[in-house]
Scaffold this motif. Structure first.
Motif, mmCIF file in Angstrom:
data_model
loop_
_atom_site.group_PDB
_atom_site.id
_atom_site.type_symbol
_atom_site.label_atom_id
_atom_site.label_comp_id
_atom_site.label_asym_id
_atom_site.label_seq_id
_atom_site.Cartn_x
_atom_site.Cartn_y
_atom_site.Cartn_z
ATOM 1 N N LEU A 100 30.062 44.646 33.796
ATOM 2 C CA LEU A 100 30.515 43.545 34.635
ATOM 3 C C LEU A 100 29.463 43.385 35.722
ATOM 4 O O LEU A 100 29.077 44.367 36.373
ATOM 5 C CB LEU A 100 31.884 43.870 35.223
ATOM 6 C CG LEU A 100 32.603 42.794 36.022
ATOM 7 C CD1 LEU A 100 34.108 42.987 35.898
ATOM 8 C CD2 LEU A 100 32.201 42.847 37.490
ATOM 9 N N ASN A 101 29.009 42.169 35.930
ATOM 10 C CA ASN A 101 27.904 41.918 36.849
ATOM 11 C C ASN A 101 28.376 41.143 38.072
ATOM 12 O O ASN A 101 29.140 40.179 37.959
ATOM 13 C CB ASN A 101 26.792 41.141 36.136
ATOM 14 C CG ASN A 101 26.238 41.907 34.949
ATOM 15 O OD1 ASN A 101 25.727 43.013 35.100
ATOM 16 N ND2 ASN A 101 26.367 41.326 33.756
ATOM 17 N N ALA A 102 27.921 41.586 39.230
ATOM 18 C CA ALA A 102 28.305 40.938 40.479
ATOM 19 C C ALA A 102 27.126 40.993 41.446
ATOM 20 O O ALA A 102 26.208 41.805 41.290
ATOM 21 C CB ALA A 102 29.523 41.634 41.091
ATOM 22 N N ARG A 103 27.167 40.126 42.444
ATOM 23 C CA ARG A 103 26.109 40.150 43.453
ATOM 24 C C ARG A 103 26.215 41.387 44.350
ATOM 25 O O ARG A 103 25.212 41.908 44.817
ATOM 26 C CB ARG A 103 26.164 38.878 44.299
ATOM 27 C CG ARG A 103 25.763 37.632 43.530
ATOM 28 C CD ARG A 103 25.744 36.381 44.390
ATOM 29 N NE ARG A 103 25.218 35.258 43.632
ATOM 30 C CZ ARG A 103 25.954 34.500 42.825
ATOM 31 N NH1 ARG A 103 27.253 34.763 42.684
ATOM 32 N NH2 ARG A 103 25.401 33.506 42.166
ATOM 33 N N ARG A 104 27.452 41.836 44.574
ATOM 34 C CA ARG A 104 27.676 43.024 45.398
ATOM 35 C C ARG A 104 28.818 43.833 44.799
ATOM 36 O O ARG A 104 29.652 43.303 44.067
ATOM 37 C CB ARG A 104 28.060 42.641 46.833
ATOM 38 C CG ARG A 104 27.081 41.741 47.561
ATOM 39 C CD ARG A 104 27.552 41.537 48.979
ATOM 40 N NE ARG A 104 26.778 40.540 49.689
ATOM 41 C CZ ARG A 104 26.605 40.507 51.001
ATOM 42 N NH1 ARG A 104 27.177 41.431 51.744
ATOM 43 N NH2 ARG A 104 25.896 39.567 51.570
ATOM 44 N N VAL A 105 28.840 45.102 45.169
ATOM 45 C CA VAL A 105 29.958 45.952 44.789
ATOM 46 C C VAL A 105 30.505 46.598 46.058
ATOM 47 O O VAL A 105 29.753 46.946 46.970
ATOM 48 C CB VAL A 105 29.533 47.030 43.771
ATOM 49 C CG1 VAL A 105 28.480 47.970 44.359
ATOM 50 C CG2 VAL A 105 30.730 47.830 43.290
ATOM 51 N N SER A 155 25.265 45.933 38.307
ATOM 52 C CA SER A 155 25.921 45.953 37.002
ATOM 53 C C SER A 155 26.859 47.156 36.982
ATOM 54 O O SER A 155 26.415 48.294 37.187
ATOM 55 C CB SER A 155 24.888 46.041 35.883
ATOM 56 O OG SER A 155 25.518 46.057 34.613
ATOM 57 N N ILE A 156 28.146 46.922 36.741
ATOM 58 C CA ILE A 156 29.162 47.973 36.723
ATOM 59 C C ILE A 156 29.533 48.273 35.275
ATOM 60 O O ILE A 156 29.907 47.364 34.518
ATOM 61 C CB ILE A 156 30.424 47.540 37.509
ATOM 62 C CG1 ILE A 156 30.052 47.189 38.954
ATOM 63 C CG2 ILE A 156 31.479 48.627 37.464
ATOM 64 C CD1 ILE A 156 29.502 48.334 39.745
ATOM 65 N N ASN A 157 29.431 49.524 34.897
ATOM 66 C CA ASN A 157 29.766 49.926 33.532
ATOM 67 C C ASN A 157 31.234 50.331 33.455
ATOM 68 O O ASN A 157 31.685 51.218 34.193
ATOM 69 C CB ASN A 157 28.905 51.111 33.105
ATOM 70 C CG ASN A 157 27.418 50.829 33.239
ATOM 71 O OD1 ASN A 157 26.981 49.689 33.083
ATOM 72 N ND2 ASN A 157 26.642 51.858 33.539
ATOM 73 N N THR A 158 31.972 49.692 32.578
ATOM 74 C CA THR A 158 33.380 50.025 32.368
ATOM 75 C C THR A 158 33.597 50.413 30.919
ATOM 76 O O THR A 158 32.684 50.325 30.089
ATOM 77 C CB THR A 158 34.296 48.843 32.720
ATOM 78 O OG1 THR A 158 34.210 47.855 31.685
ATOM 79 C CG2 THR A 158 33.920 48.210 34.056
ATOM 80 N N GLY A 159 34.804 50.833 30.608
ATOM 81 C CA GLY A 159 35.133 51.223 29.253
ATOM 82 C C GLY A 159 35.004 50.097 28.253
ATOM 83 O O GLY A 159 34.906 50.338 27.041
ATOM 84 N N SER A 160 34.995 48.859 28.712
ATOM 85 C CA SER A 160 34.912 47.714 27.791
ATOM 86 C C SER A 160 33.609 46.938 27.949
ATOM 87 O O SER A 160 33.511 45.807 27.493
ATOM 88 C CB SER A 160 36.104 46.772 28.030
ATOM 89 O OG SER A 160 36.073 46.261 29.354
ATOM 90 N N GLY A 161 32.620 47.541 28.605
ATOM 91 C CA GLY A 161 31.340 46.864 28.755
ATOM 92 C C GLY A 161 30.913 46.765 30.204
ATOM 93 O O GLY A 161 31.459 47.431 31.082
ATOM 94 N N ASN A 177 24.270 38.119 33.570
ATOM 95 C CA ASN A 177 25.123 36.970 33.870
ATOM 96 C C ASN A 177 26.042 37.343 35.023
ATOM 97 O O ASN A 177 26.995 38.108 34.856
ATOM 98 C CB ASN A 177 25.940 36.594 32.627
ATOM 99 C CG ASN A 177 26.869 35.427 32.901
ATOM 100 O OD1 ASN A 177 26.592 34.589 33.760
ATOM 101 N ND2 ASN A 177 27.955 35.367 32.159
ATOM 102 N N ILE A 178 25.758 36.817 36.221
ATOM 103 C CA ILE A 178 26.554 37.129 37.412
ATOM 104 C C ILE A 178 27.873 36.359 37.322
ATOM 105 O O ILE A 178 27.881 35.123 37.309
ATOM 106 C CB ILE A 178 25.809 36.763 38.707
ATOM 107 C CG1 ILE A 178 24.488 37.526 38.802
ATOM 108 C CG2 ILE A 178 26.684 37.039 39.920
ATOM 109 C CD1 ILE A 178 24.644 39.010 38.916
ATOM 110 N N THR A 179 28.967 37.100 37.248
ATOM 111 C CA THR A 179 30.276 36.460 37.103
ATOM 112 C C THR A 179 31.120 36.526 38.362
ATOM 113 O O THR A 179 32.128 35.821 38.457
ATOM 114 C CB THR A 179 31.051 37.124 35.949
ATOM 115 O OG1 THR A 179 31.122 38.534 36.181
ATOM 116 C CG2 THR A 179 30.349 36.879 34.616
#
Length: 420
Positions: free
Chosen positions: A244-249, A236-242, A3-5
């Motif tokens: 996070l999805n983005a088109r770019r980082v 997809s970025i992995n953080t301590g709380s799950g 899910n791209i947010t």
């Protein structure tokens, strides 16, 4: 399918990450900034506040070989290498020395100059955009010398800087006394740089940019990034709380950027940290009209709204070793003799931060993996100086509309990731 947010996830809430986030949000993009600390609480919090556009030469020269024994032995020297960290640092130092050969040295100078020549104008645009031009003082800076035998060194430096078209004037002792009368009468003179500036409160600059970014829709997430993966839709970025999805980082987390860069691009970047210290003197107002650096003592003093900041020294000890706060207090000892009356340390506060440095003294400003991964890190001592122009370069990578504004920006070629 993830899910791209967000359009762009910015990893790093220092001055570079925040400036980039604001520029990108002003292009209508959905931006989130992720950092384990509050914005501006890393290296951006304690920098010297000096927009050092005059610093177009690499962070070291060949004399570092002669100084290496002293670096290992003197814990309070201006350049210190923790002997326990030597095995880790040796490959980085080897690459640094190789980059001091003629051809790479000239590439470094050209790359630094290209960024620095455009830095002040970019900062004016950014501060005007958030209606806070008052935060920046463009009143020059001064490099002073004390010993008569240092005059040839100063004159040679002036000649080298003029070859690079850096505006610089040689001041005699009388000119120093006229402009900064509280400095010691024993100073011999110095080099004045009219096209430099300083911030009266570097942390306030970050806070104002954050406020403007939030008003433009940027979200700030206080989480530690533990890794990431590319996918068909983006990142997809992995953080301590799950996740996070983005088109770019955008990787802009300073000295902490190497691990995520390797995870997402497969490229191992020779990134290390120069640990820098400052000592803030809240009782010292109106001592100096602009930043003053000592040639012999190798530290800088910057007037700020909260007092006088003494900053400098370089320590190679990695990201894990505890700070050596005695190095911050050493800055006060270095100031003795530079003023007619000694500086007060009443209520003084020490600080240490991590400057992100690459062995060719140039940052990485680039995009890879079909534009899914953006990179803006490794600005060494010049992160504050180059933050605004870096943000404009990143903005132009992402948004073709940004190019229609017409400002001239450096080519990204010298700062590509694949140079390593």
């Amino acid at each position: 399918m993830p899910n791209i947010t967000h359009d762009i996830a910015v990893v790093g809430a220092g001055i570079i990450g925040v400036a980039c986030a604001l520029r990108l949000a002003r292009q209508g993009l959905q931006v989130v900034v992720i950092d384990p600390q509050e914005p501006g609480h890393g290296a951006s919090f304690g920098n010297a506040g000096h927009l050092a556009t005059e610093q177009v030469f690499p962070i070291a020269d060949l004399s570092i070989l002669k100084r290496l024994p002293a670096m290992l032995m003197d814990p309070m020297g201006p350049l210190r290498l923790d002997w326990k960290y030597l095995p880790c640092a040796l490959p980085w130092f080897t690459r640094l020395l190789l980059n001091l050969r003629s051809a790479p040295f000239q590439r470094t100078v050209a790359g630094l100059r290209a960024l620095n020549e455009r830095s002040l104008e970019a900062w004016h645009r950014l501060l005007d955009d958030i209606q806070r031009p008052d935060l920046l003082k463009v009143e020059g800076s001064l490099l002073v010398f004390e010993r008569p035998e240092s005059r040839p060194t100063i004159e040679a430096l002036q000649a080298r800087l003029r070859q690079q078209q850096v505006p610089v004037d040689l001041w005699q002792a009388a000119a120093v006394r006229d402009s900064a009368p509280q400095l010691s009468e024993h100073l011999q003179g110095g080099l004045f740089f009219p096209s430099t500036g300083h911030f009266i409160d570097p942390y306030r600059v970050v806070c104002e940019l954050v406020s403007a970014a939030k008003a433009s829709g940027v979200q700030f997430v206080k989480q530690r990034v533990e890794g990431g993966q590319l996918n068909a839709q983006g990142v997809s970025i992995n953080t301590g709380s799950g996740s996070l999805n983005a088109r770019r980082v955008l990787i802009a987390c300073g000295a902490h950027s190497a691990r995520l860069t390797a995870a997402l691009t497969g490229k191992k970047v020779p990134l290390d940290t120069e640990r820098g210290y400052h000592l803030m003197l809240p009782q010292e107002h109106n001592r100096l009209p602009f930043p003053v650096t000592s040639l012999e003592r190798k530290f800088i003093m910057t007037p700020m709204s909260e007092g006088l900041r003494l900053a400098g020294t370089v320590e190679f000890a990695g990201l894990e070793a505890p700070p050596t706060m005695a190095r911050a207090w050493q800055l006060h000892r270095l100031s003795k003799g530079l003023f007619r009356e000694e500086l007060s340390v009443e209520a003084a506060t020490p600080w240490m931060g991590f400057r992100p440095s690459l062995p060719d003294s140039l940052p990485v400003i680039d995009q890879t993996n079909d534009g899914k991964v953006l990179l803006a890190f490794g600005h060494q001592h010049l992160g504050l100086t180059q933050a605004a122009v870096t943000a404009e370069m990143v903005e132009r990578m992402v948004s073709p509309l940004a190019a229609t504004r017409g400002e001239e920006l450096p080519s990204v070629e010298p700062y590509r990731l694949d140079r390593f």
